[in-house]
Write an enzyme that holds these catalytic residues in place. Sequence first.
Site, PDB file in Angstrom:
ATOM      1  N   SER A  59       0.852  -1.187   0.000  1.00  0.00           N
ATOM      2  CA  SER A  59       0.000   0.000   0.000  1.00  0.00           C
ATOM      3  C   SER A  59       0.889   1.238   0.000  1.00  0.00           C
ATOM      4  O   SER A  59       2.063   1.168   0.384  1.00  0.00           O
ATOM      5  CB  SER A  59      -0.883   0.003   1.255  1.00  0.00           C
ATOM      6  N   TYR A 118      -2.396  -0.206  10.775  1.00  0.00           N
ATOM      7  CA  TYR A 118      -2.402  -0.523   9.350  1.00  0.00           C
ATOM      8  C   TYR A 118      -1.112  -0.056   8.687  1.00  0.00           C
ATOM      9  O   TYR A 118      -0.472  -0.801   7.943  1.00  0.00           O
ATOM     10  CB  TYR A 118      -3.614   0.118   8.682  1.00  0.00           C
TER      11      TYR A 118
END
Length: 254
Positions: free
Chosen positions: A142, A155
């Site tokens: 990501s 995250y």
Amino acid sequence: MMRLKSKRVVVTGGSSGIGRAVCELFAREGAELVIGDIDDVGGAQTMASIDRDGGKASFRKTDISNEDDVRLLVEFAEGELGGIDIVMNNAAAFVFGKVEDVTRADWDKVMGVNVIGSANVVRFALPHLKKSNAGAVVNMASVSSFVAAPAFVPYNASKGALLQLTRSLAMDLAADGIRVNCVCPGAIYTPATEKHFEFTGQDRGEFFEQEANESFLKRFGTPEEVAFAALFLASDEASFITGAHLVVDGGATV
């Protein structure tokens, strides 16, 4: 072009969103798939979509944070495919929050799926990847791997670890002819986007406008656009690429 013709591929997290787009595209490009996901309903839908297009896919319900589940998934893939050429680590846990709000259970979940789970898929698939003449691993990282976001501590940390796991595996597995790369999506509209929106508590219109406007292209990306990046890294077209991260974010991190 059938860029993955006869390639045997294990995809985790293939029941929806980016994972489903990856499975559908890989199947259209000639791959034979085994899909692992905790969502068996979505998994059946992904398989039905592939079947309608004439592709080949099997599904096994799998929680990749459970080591036994991962081992059984790989054994199932060996039985279904006769070997493994490509691992696509797409399964992810979306856990957000500030450090003072994140519990040990939260940390166990996000690291157990995004990092340890992905590592274990490679670990158990490794004997098969070593036998392949085109072994490749593609991890779904990501832009959160290298860009901090407010109240995204677990995250962000997990995706940062996944990026470094990619680099470390690329170094260690190069001697076996196995390439390891990752894709780093930015704002892509998927079911996970809805989870992010709910977490922020923002007005829906403001949230989506803000997210879209962060990129040069002033829109969300699509799961298919990420899937094409994964396809490139999995294919022989990327035969001299390893340890790399391919950013798919419309220019947002530039």
